[in-house]
Write a protein that holds these residues in place. Structure first.
Motif, short mmCIF file in Angstrom:
data_model
loop_
_atom_site.label_atom_id
_atom_site.label_comp_id
_atom_site.label_asym_id
_atom_site.label_seq_id
_atom_site.Cartn_x
_atom_site.Cartn_y
_atom_site.Cartn_z
N VAL A 162 39.08 23.57 37.95
CA VAL A 162 39.73 23.07 38.89
C VAL A 162 41.28 23.86 38.81
O VAL A 162 41.94 23.18 40.41
CB VAL A 162 39.66 22.07 38.14
N ASP A 163 41.96 24.09 37.89
CA ASP A 163 43.33 24.62 37.78
C ASP A 163 43.18 25.37 39.87
O ASP A 163 42.39 26.29 39.90
CB ASP A 163 43.76 25.95 37.83
N ARG A 164 44.36 24.87 40.74
CA ARG A 164 44.17 25.40 42.10
C ARG A 164 46.12 25.71 42.52
O ARG A 164 46.48 25.36 41.71
CB ARG A 164 44.18 24.67 43.06
N LEU A 165 45.77 26.36 43.20
CA LEU A 165 47.40 26.93 43.62
C LEU A 165 47.80 26.75 45.11
O LEU A 165 47.65 27.34 46.06
CB LEU A 165 48.32 28.77 43.47
N GLY A 166 48.27 25.87 45.16
CA GLY A 166 48.13 25.39 47.34
C GLY A 166 46.98 24.89 47.63
O GLY A 166 45.65 25.29 46.65
N ALA B 269 45.24 39.52 42.61
CA ALA B 269 44.41 38.70 43.03
C ALA B 269 44.12 37.58 42.92
O ALA B 269 45.28 37.51 41.41
CB ALA B 269 42.84 39.15 43.36
N ASN B 270 43.84 36.44 43.55
CA ASN B 270 43.75 35.08 43.31
C ASN B 270 42.94 34.63 41.97
O ASN B 270 43.31 33.61 41.26
CB ASN B 270 43.92 34.06 44.00
N ALA B 271 41.48 35.08 42.08
CA ALA B 271 40.53 35.28 41.49
C ALA B 271 39.57 36.12 41.58
O ALA B 271 39.68 36.48 42.76
CB ALA B 271 39.29 33.97 42.10
N ALA B 272 38.82 36.72 40.84
CA ALA B 272 37.74 38.21 40.13
C ALA B 272 36.97 37.33 39.47
O ALA B 272 36.80 36.90 38.82
CB ALA B 272 39.09 38.90 39.45
N ARG C 120 30.14 36.70 27.84
CA ARG C 120 30.84 35.25 28.86
C ARG C 120 31.77 34.61 28.38
O ARG C 120 32.85 34.61 28.91
CB ARG C 120 29.43 33.92 28.74
N THR C 121 31.82 35.57 26.24
CA THR C 121 33.43 35.31 26.13
C THR C 121 34.87 36.57 26.77
O THR C 121 35.82 35.62 26.93
CB THR C 121 33.18 35.27 24.61
N LEU C 122 34.32 36.90 26.64
CA LEU C 122 35.50 38.47 27.13
C LEU C 122 35.88 37.95 28.63
O LEU C 122 36.61 37.69 29.16
CB LEU C 122 34.57 39.57 27.67
N ALA C 123 34.35 37.89 29.58
CA ALA C 123 34.99 36.71 30.40
C ALA C 123 35.88 35.54 30.32
O ALA C 123 36.88 35.25 31.70
CB ALA C 123 33.70 36.77 31.36
N ARG C 124 35.83 34.16 29.59
CA ARG C 124 36.24 33.44 29.58
C ARG C 124 38.29 33.85 28.59
O ARG C 124 39.39 33.23 29.71
CB ARG C 124 35.84 32.67 29.12
N GLU C 125 38.00 34.60 27.91
CA GLU C 125 39.24 35.27 27.44
C GLU C 125 40.12 35.83 29.09
O GLU C 125 41.46 35.72 28.29
CB GLU C 125 39.47 36.29 26.45
N LEU C 126 39.49 36.27 29.61
CA LEU C 126 40.27 37.12 30.73
C LEU C 126 40.36 37.40 32.05
O LEU C 126 41.09 37.00 33.04
CB LEU C 126 39.61 38.44 30.58
N ASN C 127 40.08 34.90 32.09
CA ASN C 127 39.82 34.52 33.37
C ASN C 127 39.33 35.26 34.19
O ASN C 127 39.50 35.25 35.55
CB ASN C 127 41.18 34.32 33.56
N THR D 138 33.63 30.56 35.61
CA THR D 138 34.25 30.26 37.41
C THR D 138 35.49 30.47 36.32
O THR D 138 36.11 30.18 34.96
CB THR D 138 34.12 28.94 37.20
N PRO D 139 36.42 31.22 36.94
CA PRO D 139 37.95 31.49 36.60
C PRO D 139 38.56 30.74 37.55
O PRO D 139 38.29 29.46 38.16
CB PRO D 139 37.74 32.66 37.64
N ARG D 140 39.91 30.76 36.75
CA ARG D 140 41.20 29.92 36.98
C ARG D 140 41.66 30.48 38.72
O ARG D 140 41.65 31.86 38.34
CB ARG D 140 41.97 29.68 36.06
#
Length: 413
Positions: free
Chosen positions: A84-88, A123-126, A140-147, A164-166
């Motif tokens: 849900v976090d967005r930047l503009g 980048a804004n999302a990876a 999955r745990t690694l992905a969450r930790e690294l966004n 899903t990434p922020r």
């Protein structure tokens, strides 16, 4: 391990992910895939289905972070794909690393996650895109930790977001700017200026301000190709071309103010355009004040600024009348991604001729006029000529002799 009946190779995984993130029926957004996927083979013994290559095109070699992601694109993504976090409200710059099954092992998911994480510096999302059956709990745990987002790809092509990434902030580089440029209303990908005289675009804000119907007034006094005029006016940031209503931008309002100061009314200004129909004379010589305004408007176009600065540098380096291939080679050494997006058609066969699998520019194809993007080598160059910036007008790719096509500044400093 995946079954032998339905292996998901890396190119196939990436094609499915691209279709999910950047669908063909989406009006917004733009994405390129790394040139390594433009080859007809993947690894030593695996051919790439031509249909997959078509889906992956266009190709470019875009550096993001310390490497070259498998896919780079810009698009507003759905909430299903992002936290849900967005930047503009600006669309995020998205990168994707893909991993697929090989004949020896499953996809290296965790390595893909680390690679994708490295791209978050710019980048804004990876994301990492992988066969769904290879995603472990530790990955999955690694992905969450690294966004880093995880896209699970099923054999039937279905793509589901596993993580899903922020959206995060980034620093912009020339390379990532090239993709943002193409995704904007001013990009040249998949579009065309259509008309090669700037008067047709300058008149559009006047027609919008006129009390009569915009299209009718424009067709009567300026040009009948009103759709092309509207598209070009949007490219040049003179109008905000929304489906609901066309609005003037600050630059477009300045064009109207100029017309009111010089002619007293937009109607009188538009009547002056009647005298310029079918004229072959350089616009800045035919109508000097309008020519100066054209210069300001065209220079505000991002591609113009880059071209003029680098042509000036070429002049300083002793290259006073560079040919089109000279310009492309020179620019590519400094701004590789931007150069390819601006000058080279996005067709997979064209990009794979101009760039090899390692993203290196090939000189010989640049002598073929058919590889070039018409809105740049024809319409944009013609506008720069009419604005008094370049010494010669453009030509259609079908009539273009690149070696004889000179790109020189009319006034070098």
């Amino acid at each position: 391990m995946a079954s032998a009946a339905s292996p998901l190779s890396e190119p196939r995984v990436l094609a499915h992910a691209k279709r999910r993130l950047f669908p063909d029926d989406a009006d917004d957004g733009y994405a390129v895939v790394n040139t390594q996927f433009s080859s007809d083979r993947w690894l030593a013994n695996e051919a790439i289905d031509p249909a997959i290559t078509d889906e992956l095109a266009p190709f470019n070699h875009v550096r993001v972070g310390s490497g070259y992601p498998d896919l780079v694109g810009v698009r507003l993504l759905s909430d299903q794909l992002l936290a849900v976090d967005r930047l503009g409200d600006d669309p995020p710059l998205v990168v994707v690393e893909a991993k697929g099954h090989t004949t020896r092992s499953d996809a290296d998911v965790e390595r893909g996650i680390v690679q994708a994480y490295d791209r978050l510096h710019e980048a804004n999302a990876a994301y990492v895109a992988v066969p769904a059956d290879t995603v472990s709990q530790s990955a999955r745990t690694l992905a969450r930790e690294l966004n880093v987002g995880v896209l699970g790809v099923a054999p039937d092509g279905t793509v589901d977001p596993v993580e899903t990434p922020r959206v995060v902030g980034n620093r912009t580089t020339t390379e990532t700017t090239a993709i943002r440029f193409q995704a904007s209303a001013q990009g040249v990908a998949g579009k065309s200026f259509g008309l090669n005289h700037p008067k047709n675009y300058l008149a559009y804000p006047l027609a919008v301000s006129h009390e009569r119907d915009t299209e009718r007034v424009l067709a009567e006094h300026v040009v009948r190709a009103t759709d092309d005029a509207r598209t070009g006016a949007a490219f040049l940031n003179l109008i905000d071309d929304q489906p609901a209503a066309t609005r003037l931008t600050p630059l477009g309002r300045e064009v109207v103010r100029f017309a009111l100061r010089e002619y007293g009314s937009v109607d009188a200004a538009l009547r002056a355009f009647d005298d310029w129909k079918r004229s072959r004379e350089r616009f800045c010589d035919l109508a000097p004040k309008w020519g100066m305004l054209t210069r300001r408007v065209v220079y505000d176009y991002p591609a113009t600024q880059l071209l003029v600065e680098e042509l000036q540098h070429m002049h300083e380096d002793g290259i006073s009348e560079p040919s089109l291939p000279d310009v492309v080679e020179y620019l590519h050494a400094l701004h590789p991604s931007f150069t390819i997006e601006l000058f080279v058609r996005g067709d997979d066969d064209v990009r794979s001729r101009v760039l090899n699998a390692d993203g290196e520019l090939q000189r010989e194809p640049l002598t073929d006029g058919d590889v070039y993007h018409s809105p740049t080598v024809f319409q944009l160059k013609a506008m720069l000529y009419h604005a008094g910036i370049l010494t010669s007008r453009g030509a259609e790719p079908s009539n273009l002799d690149p070696a004889a096509d000179v790109w020189a500044l009319r006034e070098s400093v």
